[in-house]
Design a protein around this motif. Structure first.
Motif, PDB file in Angstrom:
ATOM      1  N   GLU A   5       0.820  -1.212   0.000  1.00 42.00           N
ATOM      2  CA  GLU A   5       0.000   0.000   0.000  1.00 42.00           C
ATOM      3  C   GLU A   5       0.856   1.266   0.000  1.00 42.00           C
ATOM      4  OE1 GLU A   5      -0.729  -2.628   1.786  1.00 42.00           O
ATOM      5  OE2 GLU A   5      -2.703  -3.205   1.009  1.00 42.00           O
ATOM      6  N   HIS A   6       1.981   1.238   0.732  1.00 35.18           N
ATOM      7  CA  HIS A   6       2.854   2.414   0.750  1.00 35.18           C
ATOM      8  C   HIS A   6       3.317   2.749  -0.667  1.00 35.18           C
ATOM      9  CE1 HIS A   6       3.077   0.800   4.815  1.00 35.18           C
ATOM     10  NE2 HIS A   6       3.413   2.004   5.218  1.00 35.18           N
ATOM     11  N   VAL A   7       3.770   1.702  -1.398  1.00 31.62           N
ATOM     12  CA  VAL A   7       4.279   1.918  -2.755  1.00 31.62           C
ATOM     13  C   VAL A   7       3.168   2.449  -3.654  1.00 31.62           C
ATOM     14  CG1 VAL A   7       5.436   0.821  -4.682  1.00 31.62           C
ATOM     15  CG2 VAL A   7       5.909   0.067  -2.384  1.00 31.62           C
ATOM     16  N   LEU A   8       1.949   1.881  -3.503  1.00 31.47           N
ATOM     17  CA  LEU A   8       0.845   2.309  -4.370  1.00 31.47           C
ATOM     18  C   LEU A   8       0.465   3.759  -4.096  1.00 31.47           C
ATOM     19  CD1 LEU A   8      -1.459  -0.823  -4.444  1.00 31.47           C
ATOM     20  CD2 LEU A   8       0.235  -0.096  -6.077  1.00 31.47           C
ATOM     21  N   VAL A   9       0.508   4.181  -2.827  1.00 29.22           N
ATOM     22  CA  VAL A   9       0.176   5.572  -2.508  1.00 29.22           C
ATOM     23  C   VAL A   9       1.213   6.516  -3.111  1.00 29.22           C
ATOM     24  CG1 VAL A   9       0.017   7.227  -0.626  1.00 29.22           C
ATOM     25  CG2 VAL A   9      -1.173   5.065  -0.463  1.00 29.22           C
ATOM     26  N   VAL A  10       2.509   6.168  -2.997  1.00 28.83           N
ATOM     27  CA  VAL A  10       3.547   7.012  -3.607  1.00 28.83           C
ATOM     28  C   VAL A  10       3.343   7.073  -5.117  1.00 28.83           C
ATOM     29  CG1 VAL A  10       6.012   7.272  -3.976  1.00 28.83           C
ATOM     30  CG2 VAL A  10       5.185   6.541  -1.777  1.00 28.83           C
ATOM     31  N   GLY A  11       3.030   5.907  -5.739  1.00 25.61           N
ATOM     32  CA  GLY A  11       2.796   5.892  -7.179  1.00 25.61           C
ATOM     33  C   GLY A  11       1.614   6.767  -7.572  1.00 25.61           C
ATOM     34  N   ALA A  12       0.537   6.730  -6.787  1.00 24.88           N
ATOM     35  CA  ALA A  12      -0.645   7.538  -7.112  1.00 24.88           C
ATOM     36  C   ALA A  12      -0.324   9.026  -7.009  1.00 24.88           C
ATOM     37  CB  ALA A  12      -1.796   7.175  -6.178  1.00 24.88           C
ATOM     38  N   GLY A  18       2.380  14.186 -12.121  1.00 25.07           N
ATOM     39  CA  GLY A  18       2.730  14.110 -13.536  1.00 25.07           C
ATOM     40  C   GLY A  18       1.580  14.515 -14.432  1.00 25.07           C
ATOM     41  N   LEU A  19       0.350  14.106 -14.042  1.00 21.48           N
ATOM     42  CA  LEU A  19      -0.827  14.493 -14.834  1.00 21.48           C
ATOM     43  C   LEU A  19      -1.001  16.006 -14.828  1.00 21.48           C
ATOM     44  CD1 LEU A  19      -3.312  13.327 -16.328  1.00 21.48           C
ATOM     45  CD2 LEU A  19      -4.546  13.592 -14.216  1.00 21.48           C
ATOM     46  N   TYR A  20      -0.817  16.634 -13.639  1.00 20.93           N
ATOM     47  CA  TYR A  20      -0.937  18.096 -13.552  1.00 20.93           C
ATOM     48  C   TYR A  20       0.096  18.766 -14.456  1.00 20.93           C
ATOM     49  CZ  TYR A  20      -0.557  22.769 -11.745  1.00 20.93           C
ATOM     50  OH  TYR A  20      -0.483  24.118 -11.651  1.00 20.93           O
ATOM     51  N   VAL A  42       4.028   4.534 -12.970  1.00 22.03           N
ATOM     52  CA  VAL A  42       3.554   3.214 -13.392  1.00 22.03           C
ATOM     53  C   VAL A  42       4.633   2.167 -13.155  1.00 22.03           C
ATOM     54  CG1 VAL A  42       2.844   1.876 -15.375  1.00 22.03           C
ATOM     55  CG2 VAL A  42       1.920   4.130 -15.042  1.00 22.03           C
ATOM     56  N   ASN A  43       5.888   2.513 -13.494  1.00 22.75           N
ATOM     57  CA  ASN A  43       6.993   1.580 -13.269  1.00 22.75           C
ATOM     58  C   ASN A  43       7.145   1.265 -11.792  1.00 22.75           C
ATOM     59  OD1 ASN A  43       7.662   1.402 -15.895  1.00 22.75           O
ATOM     60  ND2 ASN A  43       9.308   2.887 -15.823  1.00 22.75           N
TER      61      ASN A  43
ATOM     62  N   ALA B 104      -6.671  11.069  -5.358  1.00 22.86           N
ATOM     63  CA  ALA B 104      -7.424  10.603  -4.192  1.00 22.86           C
ATOM     64  C   ALA B 104      -8.197   9.332  -4.510  1.00 22.86           C
ATOM     65  CB  ALA B 104      -8.370  11.709  -3.721  1.00 22.86           C
ATOM     66  N   VAL B 105      -8.805   9.280  -5.711  1.00 22.74           N
ATOM     67  CA  VAL B 105      -9.572   8.081  -6.101  1.00 22.74           C
ATOM     68  C   VAL B 105      -8.650   6.874  -6.215  1.00 22.74           C
ATOM     69  CG1 VAL B 105     -10.886   7.044  -7.969  1.00 22.74           C
ATOM     70  CG2 VAL B 105     -11.421   9.337  -7.221  1.00 22.74           C
ATOM     71  N   ILE B 106      -7.450   7.087  -6.841  1.00 24.38           N
ATOM     72  CA  ILE B 106      -6.519   5.954  -6.996  1.00 24.38           C
ATOM     73  C   ILE B 106      -6.063   5.461  -5.626  1.00 24.38           C
ATOM     74  CG2 ILE B 106      -4.321   5.223  -7.960  1.00 24.38           C
ATOM     75  CD1 ILE B 106      -4.641   7.250 -10.128  1.00 24.38           C
ATOM     76  N   ILE B 107      -5.768   6.394  -4.706  1.00 18.89           N
ATOM     77  CA  ILE B 107      -5.314   5.980  -3.370  1.00 18.89           C
ATOM     78  C   ILE B 107      -6.434   5.215  -2.656  1.00 18.89           C
ATOM     79  CG2 ILE B 107      -4.696   6.870  -1.100  1.00 18.89           C
ATOM     80  CD1 ILE B 107      -3.178   9.087  -2.525  1.00 18.89           C
ATOM     81  N   PHE B 108      -7.674   5.714  -2.784  1.00 15.17           N
ATOM     82  CA  PHE B 108      -8.815   5.044  -2.137  1.00 15.17           C
ATOM     83  C   PHE B 108      -8.954   3.609  -2.650  1.00 15.17           C
ATOM     84  CE2 PHE B 108     -13.375   4.032  -2.146  1.00 15.17           C
ATOM     85  CZ  PHE B 108     -13.628   4.116  -0.784  1.00 15.17           C
ATOM     86  N   VAL B 109      -8.920   3.447  -3.991  1.00 17.02           N
ATOM     87  CA  VAL B 109      -9.069   2.111  -4.574  1.00 17.02           C
ATOM     88  C   VAL B 109      -7.903   1.212  -4.163  1.00 17.02           C
ATOM     89  CG1 VAL B 109      -9.148   0.832  -6.740  1.00 17.02           C
ATOM     90  CG2 VAL B 109     -10.432   2.934  -6.496  1.00 17.02           C
TER      91      VAL B 109
END
Lengths: 103, 170
Positions: A5-12, A18-20, A42-43, B104-109
């Motif tokens: 979960e830590h890695v996924l939060v950093v990735g998000a 990056g999107l901004y 993504v990587n 926020a949505v990606i983190i929630f999921v």
């Protein structure tokens, strides 16, 4: 202990930064920087899944990461060549002023 | 003790990566933005090492930090000073809100999903040797396609910047 979960939060978070950058920059090189940030997030997710998720071949996530890096390098080379070419044609790489296709 | 070191390294690298990514979004000069982007790439390479992906970390440093950033600096330096502004479009605030909501949505999921995590994680003996074997056994077709793609991209880049092609002579 660092979990998936830590890695996924950093990735998000990295993906949304990056999107901004990709959506809000005027310069073509700035947009490319945002795209590279998104590819990096993504990587990071792929490497995190390879490290933590139960799988018969956990190394596959890292192989996908190598392929994504390859495609990103090809894309960056072509995009920057396009930027230099557009600059020669229009004296600017501001994407708001690239409206020759508009009629 | 070793576990504590990994946790501290993970958080420090996260702060470096996300902080320099934010600086890319805010700094005014495009050259400075590329340099902060390099710092962000180095942070991601460090995160790969904390996730025991040493080969991918080396590839990240070689290709992103070494090649792509130099390519970007060349593209900026080949265009004069007037186009070095890292300005945003006028409607940047709603884009920021949109990107924040998406994050926020990606983190929630990601936190809600029940990932099939292996207990203790996967341990890799060697990553470079295993990646090499995987490239030759199940991934040989994508591997060949990637080499063709690289040749086509190189030819396309050379053709696009050659003087006298597709526009004003350089």
């Amino acid at each position: 202990m660092i979990g998936l979960e830590h890695v996924l939060v950093v990735g998000a978070l990295l993906f949304s930064i990056g999107l901004y950058v990709a959506l809000s920059k005027r310069s073509a090189v700035g947009i490319l920087m945002g795209i590279e940030l998104m590819l990096n997030s993504v990587n990071l997710n792929l490497v995190g899944f390879a490290r933590f998720v139960e799988s018969p071949r956990p190394i596959d996530g890292q192989v996908f990461t190598v392929f994504v890096i390859t495609v990103a390098a090809a894309e960056a080379a072509v995009a920057l060549a396009l930027a230099v070419s557009v600059y020669r044609l229009r004296e600017s790489i501001d994407v708001d002023r690239l409206n020759i296709l508009k009629w | 003790m070793e576990d504590t070191a990994v946790i501290v390294a993970f958080y420090v690298l996260t702060i470096v990566t996300l902080g320099s990514a934010l600086m890319v979004a805010t700094v005014r000069d495009l050259v400075h933005a590329v340099l902060f982007l390099v710092l962000s790439f180095v942070g991601v390479a460090g995160l790969y090492i904390t996730l025991s992906a040493d080969f991918v970390a080396v590839v990240q440093v070689l290709i992103y930090v070494g090649a792509i950033s130099v390519l970007m600096l060349f593209a900026i330096l080949l265009t004069p000073r007037a186009s070095r502004d890292n300005a945003s479009v006028p409607y940047a605030a709603p884009i920021g809100v949109l990107a924040g909501l998406l994050g926020a949505v990606i983190i929630f999921v990601a936190l809600k999903t029940d990932w099939a995590t292996a207990p203790g994680g996967n341990k890799f003996e060697t990553t470079a040797a295993e990646i090499g074997k995987a490239l030759l056994d199940p991934f040989v077709i994508p591997f060949e396609v990637a080499s063709v793609l690289l040749v086509i991209a190189m030819l396309g880049a050379i053709l696009l910047v050659r003087p006298g092609e597709g526009g004003e002579p350089g």
